[in-house]
Write a protein that holds these residues in place. Structure first.
Motif, short mmCIF file in Angstrom:
data_model
loop_
_atom_site.label_atom_id
_atom_site.label_comp_id
_atom_site.label_asym_id
_atom_site.label_seq_id
_atom_site.Cartn_x
_atom_site.Cartn_y
_atom_site.Cartn_z
N GLY A 86 47.93 69.15 82.15
CA GLY A 86 49.13 69.94 81.97
C GLY A 86 49.59 70.03 80.53
N GLU A 87 49.00 69.22 79.65
CA GLU A 87 49.42 69.20 78.26
C GLU A 87 49.31 70.60 77.63
OE1 GLU A 87 50.85 66.91 76.22
OE2 GLU A 87 50.91 68.71 75.01
N THR A 88 50.37 70.99 76.93
CA THR A 88 50.40 72.36 76.43
C THR A 88 50.46 72.44 74.91
OG1 THR A 88 51.66 72.87 78.40
CG2 THR A 88 51.57 74.55 76.73
N MET A 89 51.45 71.77 74.32
CA MET A 89 51.69 71.98 72.89
C MET A 89 50.50 71.58 72.04
SD MET A 89 54.16 73.69 72.62
CE MET A 89 54.10 73.95 70.87
N ILE A 90 49.87 70.45 72.38
CA ILE A 90 48.76 70.01 71.54
C ILE A 90 47.63 71.04 71.58
CG2 ILE A 90 47.00 68.23 71.28
CD1 ILE A 90 49.01 66.23 72.35
N VAL A 91 47.33 71.53 72.79
CA VAL A 91 46.22 72.48 72.85
C VAL A 91 46.61 73.83 72.25
CG1 VAL A 91 44.86 71.47 74.69
CG2 VAL A 91 46.79 72.87 75.27
N VAL A 92 47.86 74.21 72.39
CA VAL A 92 48.27 75.48 71.78
C VAL A 92 48.05 75.40 70.27
CG1 VAL A 92 50.27 76.86 71.14
CG2 VAL A 92 49.92 76.24 73.51
N MET A 93 48.40 74.27 69.68
CA MET A 93 48.40 74.20 68.22
C MET A 93 47.05 73.80 67.64
SD MET A 93 52.12 72.54 67.69
CE MET A 93 52.53 73.15 66.10
N ALA A 94 46.21 73.15 68.44
CA ALA A 94 45.01 72.58 67.83
C ALA A 94 43.70 73.13 68.35
CB ALA A 94 45.02 71.06 68.00
N THR A 95 43.74 74.12 69.27
CA THR A 95 42.45 74.55 69.83
C THR A 95 41.99 75.89 69.34
OG1 THR A 95 43.53 75.64 71.66
CG2 THR A 95 42.84 73.37 71.99
N GLY A 96 42.86 76.64 68.69
CA GLY A 96 42.46 77.99 68.33
C GLY A 96 42.65 78.99 69.46
N ASN A 97 42.81 78.47 70.68
CA ASN A 97 43.13 79.32 71.84
C ASN A 97 42.14 80.44 72.12
OD1 ASN A 97 45.52 78.08 72.78
ND2 ASN A 97 46.55 78.86 70.97
N THR A 98 40.87 80.20 71.84
CA THR A 98 39.88 81.20 72.19
C THR A 98 39.40 80.95 73.60
OG1 THR A 98 38.44 79.73 70.97
CG2 THR A 98 38.94 81.85 69.96
N GLY A 126 50.52 67.82 68.23
CA GLY A 126 49.80 69.08 68.08
C GLY A 126 49.83 69.57 66.65
N PHE A 127 50.98 69.46 66.05
CA PHE A 127 51.15 69.86 64.66
C PHE A 127 50.22 69.04 63.77
CE2 PHE A 127 53.45 69.36 60.61
CZ PHE A 127 53.55 70.69 60.25
N LEU A 128 50.25 67.72 63.99
CA LEU A 128 49.37 66.84 63.20
C LEU A 128 47.91 67.23 63.41
CD1 LEU A 128 50.95 63.32 63.62
CD2 LEU A 128 50.77 64.68 61.56
#
Lengths: 253, 752
Positions: free
Chosen positions: B673-685, B494-496
């Motif tokens: 169920g993946e969480t960290m990647i989407v939290v960090m890379a989607t903008g969460n809108t 996610g960080f990457l």
């Protein structure tokens, strides 16, 4: 005039990695006869048989020396595709292994992979092959049912029908009756005697009575070497080598 | 050879040693306990989630108190302190009656300065507990009912009422007695809307701070609106902040005046019920929505919203409720949330603005004419014409919850139409929570879809290649490498994705498009050329080593495609700015061509990165099942002259299909169920859109982001748990369906 050296095994040696399995085998197998390969477990008879259609290529780390020629052309000719080679040679395995398909589709598999899909041709092939394998009368009403509904002996005959559907020149049988009961075994044996009218048959067997019942020639292998090769009658009645005699008289197995 | 002497056989030789038996039984129990504990733990988690959610779907609980005796006068104002202990009734005279809700004791308190005034109109603001008064001479004033709460040493509480009179103002506009009035208290700037027998005025009051003493309330100006209204004025209303003023007249028209920066201007004229005027206009908590009720009980909600293309907010009908029935309608807005108590002819209903749900319904012991809530939303009171009152205890912790709020389209306050929206918290207390789970479900499915679109072809083809084509010695390296890839922490991925990949590919979209197209095509072309090569040269790379030839080709193609990207951009993706200039930039072209936004952190980036997390999972399981196809079958097919690919297609894949299917399902589960990647890379809108170049918010990311700041037990908190349950149900149903399908496939391709 049938050819005497239809399959010519020419000073053939074979290695699984560092382990040598066959030592300088040299023999000619005649056309339209049944040749039996006998010998104790691990003597290399199955290895020799499986080299006749290069099935051993599927294993990693194998190599060979010498040559095997089918009807005059080398198996290892770099210009020949191994696939087209295998189409000349049918093979029946120790354990019957029909595909998870219908009886009909099992028989026509070799035609399908060759891209032959004509309905009438396939129907003809199915009937002819199943009749040759003495199975037609038993399954003609359920050709489109799963092959797993058949008994063990019927499944093995289906495998034979499948192997001869594309009319190969040679039929290799690797202990075809090992997983069958005596009645089914007798049926297969009589089938072998009928099939030699059309095919050159090489059969690996543990059962010496089977070799005497259905083969014309017999080769005895021991420790990867061809010990003795001759007519079945000669091998079993007047073996020239000591090991042969010891084996057929049951002194070791 | 001598035979050893026959010994009597050991009688214990058939016995099993005690230790063996004990250990066997012990292990059986240990395993049984462990297994049951695991099942119970999973079930317990499920129960816990359900337990957290259930209160969301239960309605309000209302317990009636005792009816308190009548005062004999028709009350005009009903109010109550914030504890719901001492309601008061005011009937437009110089006295005010306090009644104890606990023991019914009555106390009459004199209001100073009202002795010989004739009160012709009253209005009540429950937030400040201000009673506004209009007199027959056209002057207006107000008093505030305050309660002093005193705590005794033993912790008991006494509530003492205190009445403060505010200054009087003479209305200079119009003539005659005051008919109706409304008070909007916006703190420093307040309005008093006054309708006289003739004339309509808005008094603007300003709180003037003095150096010493209390701030003074003074008249800042009077606006004469008489000429703006054509027929008889029936009612006036002002919003809590004093910015919106509504005036209803006899022709059925309602006028919306806006009081802003010392100016009152007419914004809108509308007819809530056609020719018929509303009998009640009541602002709801927040002052953005107003409930219009007409004779017969039909009730509509009008909210301020900005119509498309307009800068001015106007009132529009957003919801309508079932008719209340005949009788005088009563209305009381909740002072804590967007619910309100209404009813007519003795029936009471507690309704909620956002979800449009009926929270509670009940029958009053008398026909109420007034109703009010306490400041904590724990009690409400109703009063009858003859001065009887009754209190109710209200327990409604989740008024804004409901199926419609979670899964339906809702027209929120300020919105220009019904939408699915997630916005759980806002800047102010009167914010309307938007709790639709639809954007989150769509976000989850969207992320999963793009991740699987990227990873499934790669993972499955790689599994087939590794299982059926790759030589054994190379497979021994590839497979563990893939398994190590599966153990990469997703926070690293996610960080990457967020810090490195997203900014890097932001301006390289045309290059990526070219890559996606050219790599498969060139691989196929290499395949075609390979078949044309003479056998001799093919021999060099036979036996699963053909990829050594393919690799440099792909490398060159990838480099060429990457560098051709800007050219493609110049040729196809040209943005024309309003000035007519042409800019070759995909980021600008995409919104212009499709009308959809382009974000840096978008689904494509997530698809890539989540794909990387999913590929090893799918690969490993699919590869195992492909490798486990019995060699007897593949050998038989090969012996019949089938090529490697034909063996794979007609024998290996059908037999391995159940395993491949479960690989896909496990990959799906991982992606959903993946969480960290989407939290960090989607903008969460939380957008409800399938646009590949916009972000998203998934159910899992939503929980990760918001749960730490949700108050336990709040609606927000429970809604996050509902999101968790939805996620659970999503994977559960899909996995169950997949399992059934898998069993069918297995049955069909069963090997003896």
């Amino acid at each position: 005039m049938p050819r005497e050296d239809f399959i010519a095994v020419d000073h053939f040696s074979f290695f699984y990695g560092a382990k040598q399995a066959l030592f300088d085998i040299h023999m000619d197998i005649p056309e339209r006869q049944v040749t039996a390969l006998i010998g104790p477990s691990g003597c290399g008879k199955s290895t020799l048989l499986r080299n006749m259609n290069r099935m051993n290529d599927l294993i990693d780390g194998v190599r060979h020396a010498g040559d095997i020629r089918l009807n005059g052309s080398s198996l290892y000719d770099p210009k020949i595709e191994v696939i087209s080679l295998r189409k000349r040679v049918g093979m029946v395995f120790q354990k019957y292994n029909p595909f998870a398909k219908t009886i009909y589709e099992n028989v026509v598999f070799s035609l399908r992979v060759a891209g032959r899909n004509g309905r009438r041709e396939l129907d003809e092939v199915v009937e002819r092959s199943l009749r040759s394998a003495a199975l037609w009368e038993e399954v003609k009403d359920r050709l489109h049912e799963s092959a797993f509904g058949l008994s063990g002996g019927q499944q093995q005959r289906l495998c034979i029908a499948r192997a001869i559907a594309n009319q190969p020149e040679i039929l290799l049988m690797d202990e075809p009756c090992a997983a069958l009961d005596p009645t089914a075994t007798l049926k297969i044996e009589s089938l072998i005697r009928d099939l030699k009218e059309q095919f050159t048959i090489v059969i690996v067997t543990h059962n010496m009575e089977q070799a005497t019942r259905c083969s014309d020639r017999t080769a005895f292998l021991y420790m990867g070497r061809l010990i003795e090769y001759g007519s079945t009658r000669q091998i079993f009645e007047t073996p020239r080598q000591e090991e042969t005699e010891a084996y057929i008289s049951g002194r070791f197995s | 050879m001598s035979i050893p002497p026959q010994q009597a056989p050991d009688p214990k030789r058939f016995e099993v040693s005690k230790g063996t038996l004990l250990f066997d039984r012990l292990m059986t129990q240990v395993i049984r306990c462990g297994g049951i504990a695991v099942i119970l733990a999973v079930f317990g988690i499920f129960l816990f989630i359900v337990k957290e959610i259930v209160p969301l779907f239960s309605g309000a609980e209302v317990r009636p108190g005792e009816v308190r005796e009548q005062t004999g006068e028709r009350p005009q104002v009903l109010g109550v302190d914030e504890w719901g202990e001492r309601p008061f009734l005011y009937s437009g005279r110089d006295r005010i009656t306090f009644i104890s809700a606990t023991d019914g004791q009555r106390e009459e308190v004199e209001i100073p300065g009202l002795k010989d005034k004739v009160i012709t109109a009253t209005a009540y603001d429950p937030v400040n507990r201000r009673v506004a008064l209009g007199l027959d001479d056209g002057s207006v004033g107000s008093f505030i009912v305050a309660y002093q709460t005193e705590f005794a040493d033993d912790g008991s509480r006494t509530v003492k009422p205190e009445i403060t009179l505010e200054p009087w103002f003479q209305v200079s506009v119009g003539e005659g007695a005051v008919k109706a009035l409304a008070y909007g208290d916006g703190g420093a700037a307040r309005v008093l809307v006054v309708a006289r027998e003739k004339g309509l005025a808005v008094l603007r009051l300003a709180q003037k701070r003095a150096l010493v003493g209390k701030p003074k309330l003074a008249l800042a100006g009077t606006d004469d609106l008489t000429s703006q209204v054509n027929s008889e004025i029936l009612g006036v209303a002002a919003s809590q902040n004093g910015q919106a003023v509504l005036v209803a007249d006899a022709s059925g028209e309602v006028r919306y005046f806006q009081s802003d920066a010392g100016k009152v201007s007419l914004i809108e004229v509308f007819r809530p019920f056609g020719e018929e005027p509303p009998v009640r206009m009541d602002f709801l908590f927040g002052g953005v929505s107003v409930a219009m009720t007409r004779q017969g009980g039909e009730q509509k909600i009008f909210s301020l919203f900005r119509p498309e293309g307009s800068e001015i907010r106007v009132f529009g009908e957003t919801k309508s409720f079932d008719p209340l029935g005949s009788g005088t309608p009563v209305f009381a807005p909740n002072l804590r949330n967007k619910s309100f108590l209404t009813g007519a002819g003795g029936r009471l209903t507690l309704r909620h603005l956002t979800s449009g749900a009926t929270r509670w319904e009940g029958e009053a012991p008398f026909e109420p004419v007034l109703a009010t809530f306490d400041g904590k939303s724990e009690h409400f009171f109703i009063a009858a014409e003859d001065g009887r009152i009754q209190g109710y205890r209200l327990d409604d912790p989740h008024p804004e919850a409901g199926w419609r709020a979670f899964f339906g389209k809702v027209w929120y306050e300020g919105g220009s139409g019904p939408v699915y929206q997630w916005q759980s918290t806002g800047g102010t207390d009167d914010f309307e929570p938007k709790l639709s789970l639809i954007p989150l479900i769509v976000g989850s499915l969207k992320g999963t879809f793009y991740a699987l679109m990227f990873s499934v072809p790669i993972a499955l083809l790689a599994a087939i290649f590794s299982a059926s084509f790759l030589p054994h010695d190379m497979k021994r390296v590839v497979k563990p490498a893939m398994e190590i890839m599966a153990s990469l922490p997703s926070v690293v991925l996610g960080f990457l994705a967020g810090i490195w990949l997203a900014p890097m590919v932001e301006d390289k979209v045309p290059s990526i498009l070219l890559l996606c197209l050219s790599l498969p095509v060139s691989a196929l072309l290499v395949g075609v050329l390979w078949c044309r090569l003479p056998m001799k040269s093919r021999r060099l790379f036979e036996g699963g080593r053909e990829w050594l030839l393919l690799l440099p080709v792909l490398g060159v193609v990838a480099m060429v495609a990457w560098s051709l990207g800007p050219l493609l951009e110049k040729a196809l993706f040209v943005y024309r700015d309003p000035g007519g200039r042409e800019i070759a930039d995909f980021r600008l072209w995409w919104p212009q061509a499709t009308g959809l936004p382009f974000d840096q952190r978008n689904s494509m980036v997530v698809g890539f990165m989540m794909g990387f997390a999913v590929i090893p999972v799918i690969f490993t399981i699919a590869e195992d099942s492909l490798s486990n196809v019995p060699k007897t079958l593949t050998a038989a097919a090969a012996a019949l002259g089938a090529s490697r690919w034909q063996v794979v297609r007609s024998i290996i894949i059908p037999v391995a299909s159940p395993g491949i299917f479960s690989a896909l399902m496990i990959g799906f589960g991982r992606a959903v169920g993946e969480t960290m990647i989407v939290v960090m890379a989607t903008g969460n809108t939380p957008v409800t859109s399938w646009n590949i170049f916009s972000g998203m918010r998934t159910l899992s990311a939503n929980i990760a982001v918001e749960l730490p700041e949700a108050a336990p037990g709040s609606t927000h908190y429970r809604t996050l748990f509902l999101g968790a349950l939805v996620l659970f149900m999503l994977t559960f149903t899909l996995n169950s369906m997949a399992e059934i399908l898998r069993q069918r496939l297995r049955e069909k391709n069963k090997i003896v």
